[in-house]
Design an enzyme around this catalytic site. Structure first.
Site, PDB file in Angstrom:
ATOM      1  N   ASP A 198      13.020   4.920   3.465  1.00 34.54           N
ATOM      2  CA  ASP A 198      12.313   3.968   4.280  1.00 34.54           C
ATOM      3  C   ASP A 198      13.059   3.445   5.168  1.00 34.54           C
ATOM      4  O   ASP A 198      12.531   3.153   6.414  1.00 34.54           O
ATOM      5  CB  ASP A 198      11.614   3.105   3.213  1.00 34.54           C
ATOM      6  CG  ASP A 198      10.956   3.876   2.016  1.00 34.54           C
ATOM      7  OD1 ASP A 198      10.462   5.049   2.207  1.00 34.54           O
ATOM      8  OD2 ASP A 198      10.553   3.142   1.037  1.00 34.54           O
TER       9      ASP A 198
ATOM     10  N   SER B 223       6.022  -1.924   3.855  1.00 32.95           N
ATOM     11  CA  SER B 223       6.045  -3.024   4.598  1.00 32.95           C
ATOM     12  C   SER B 223       7.212  -3.824   3.992  1.00 32.95           C
ATOM     13  O   SER B 223       8.065  -4.523   5.164  1.00 32.95           O
ATOM     14  CB  SER B 223       4.928  -3.866   3.985  1.00 32.95           C
ATOM     15  OG  SER B 223       4.762  -4.072   2.617  1.00 32.95           O
TER      16      SER B 223
ATOM     17  N   ALA C 276       0.810  -1.088   0.326  1.00 27.56           N
ATOM     18  CA  ALA C 276      -0.037   0.031  -0.005  1.00 27.56           C
ATOM     19  C   ALA C 276       0.723   1.297   0.004  1.00 27.56           C
ATOM     20  O   ALA C 276       0.396   2.291   0.034  1.00 27.56           O
ATOM     21  CB  ALA C 276      -1.027  -0.068   1.219  1.00 27.56           C
TER      22      ALA C 276
HETATM   23  C1  GLA Z   1       9.797   5.130  -2.490  1.00 23.71           C
HETATM   24  C2  GLA Z   1      11.325   4.711  -1.998  1.00 23.71           C
HETATM   25  C3  GLA Z   1      12.178   5.849  -1.063  1.00 23.71           C
HETATM   26  C4  GLA Z   1      11.812   7.311  -1.763  1.00 23.71           C
HETATM   27  C5  GLA Z   1      10.116   7.345  -2.045  1.00 23.71           C
HETATM   28  C6  GLA Z   1       9.839   8.641  -2.740  1.00 23.71           C
HETATM   29  O1  GLA Z   1       9.177   4.936  -0.968  1.00 23.71           O
HETATM   30  O2  GLA Z   1      11.539   3.475  -1.421  1.00 23.71           O
HETATM   31  O3  GLA Z   1      13.265   5.806  -1.013  1.00 23.71           O
HETATM   32  O4  GLA Z   1      12.381   7.484  -2.896  1.00 23.71           O
HETATM   33  O5  GLA Z   1       9.874   6.227  -2.718  1.00 23.71           O
HETATM   34  O6  GLA Z   1       9.971   9.805  -2.066  1.00 23.71           O
END
Ligand code: GLA
Length: 393
Positions: free
Chosen positions: A185, A140, A136
């Site tokens: 992330d 995750s 989503a």
């Molecule tokens: C995904 C990637 C992140 C980032 C975002 C956009 O979540 O895993 O590293 O680049 O897109 O901001």
């Protein structure tokens, strides 16, 4: 009964994980590792340009219940997949991608990277469960990576600080799974802090804590649109940014101010110009947004979120009609301060900053409005900012 985690929702997840562990492997797990999902408040597609991001870890989690093994086998059970769960296993001496159980590639990739860096691992039995929605756009997969790294860390006594753990998990995603994601992330899942967002400088890899303002709630709206194009378009955007930086003669778009960009944008081909405009202005918006929060100006913060969405939609072109419909539905509600798509785009979720006393009416009305506009009933979560990964014995 005594609370294991101090949080009823997490207690229930740990209980469920322990039950699944007993039925899959017999006996009790030796520890539980808890890794949050993430939502990015502002600063999208800036991380791989050495820029700034402002994510928070959220109180929806992946939980691993695990027991150590003295051999080289990793046995996994995911009770939530399929009708009766899914089981898989791999040997630490033969790490390859598994096309039949693709969900195990995150654990495999982390083991592969850790061993490649010289860390000595041994096997484990592990159950993977949680209440973080899968696919989503709430990371995750990064949560599974970071939880796996933390579990190995505990069992095998690895010396790994939070930033290095994040970098190695990113490497697993880049080189083993094959997605060229940035650092955001894995970083926020590794280092998030309860009630705070983190202003991360993706070049120096340092962060500042930014409190979520009192009286405001972070509301996540899941469009339930599958993020189909995301991998190929993501890699294309990265290349376009690299081209832009090369044409502007800088190491990364982080090195270009809004004024410098405006002075030279005419030199760039149209698509590159749009991509660069997004990144350069988005970096500035992150810094302005943090300054606004520190000054207690949540109204200004919300305006910057709205502007971020417009930039992602028109210049970076990573939104889609479902995300736009959700943002529009949100912006029409009382008590909303700002609304934007969050994460990579092409589906997934929006993030909204909403006055806490208006949050439950917001949840209701946005759902109705989005369902009316698209025919799909969305999922809407009022979230709290949570701590990063940790383990409980
Ligand atoms: C995904 C990637 C992140 C980032 C975002 C956009 O979540 O895993 O590293 O680049 O897109 O901001």
């Amino acid at each position: 009964m005594r609370s294991r985690t101090g949080d009823a929702r997490l207690d229930a997840l740990c209980e469920r994980a322990a039950g699944a562990f007993r039925s899959a492997f017999g006996g009790e797990p030796a520890l539980w590792t808890i890794a949050p999902g993430r939502v990015n408040l502002i600063g999208e597609h800036t991380d791989y340009n050495d820029g700034f991001v402002l994510p928070a870890a959220i109180d929806r989690h992946v939980v691993i219940a695990a027991g150590p093994r003295s051999d080289r086998l990793v046995r996994l059970f995911a009770p939530d997949l399929g009708d009766r769960g899914d089981r898989a296993e791999f040997d630490l001496d033969g790490l390859e991608r598994d096309p039949v159980h693709p969900w195990t590639n995150y654990e495999r990739g982390v083991a592969w990277v850790l061993q490649g860096e010289g860390y000595a691992l041994s096997g484990m039995d592990a159950v993977l469960t949680g209440d973080l929605p899968i696919a989503a756009g709430l990371s995750s997969s990064a949560a599974v990576e970071v939880a796996t790294a933390h579990t190995f860390q505990m069992f095998c006594d690895l010396e790994l600080d939070g930033v290095r753990r994040a970098l190695l998990c990113q490497k697993a995603e880049n080189e083993f799974v094959g997605m060229r994601c940035g650092i955001m992330d894995q970083y926020i899942i590794s280092l998030g802090r309860r009630d705070h967002a983190l202003l991360i400088d993706c070049r120096s890899l340092s962060y500042d804590l930014v409190p979520i303002p009192a009286g405001c709630s972070v509301v996540i709206c899941d469009t339930r649109k599958q993020r189909g194009l995301v991998d190929s378009e993501y890699n294309t955007r990265r290349q376009e940014c690299e081209t832009g930086a090369r044409l502007l003669g800088v190491p990364a778009l982080r090195d270009v101010s809004v004024a410098q960009f405006e002075a030279r944008e005419a030199e760039l081909p149209e698509v590159t110009r749009k991509r660069c405009r997004h990144v350069v202005t988005e970096n500035q918006r992150v810094l302005d947004a943090v300054a606004a929060l520190r000054a207690g100006d949540t109204g200004r913060f919300g305006q910057l979120m709205d502007a971020s969405h417009v930039s992602l939609r028109d210049d970076y072109q990573v939104s889609c009609k479902e995300l736009d419909a959700m943002v529009e539905a949100a912006q029409a509600q009382e008590g909303v301060l700002g609304a934007r798509m969050t994460g990579a785009g092409f589906g997934g979720c929006t993030v909204n900053l909403v006055a806490t006393d208006a949050a439950s009416a917001f949840q209701q009305r946005v759902s109705e409005e989005y369902a009316r506009a698209t025919g799909v009933v969305p999922r809407v979560y009022v979230c709290a900012a949570a701590d990063g990964v940790h383990s409980l014995a």
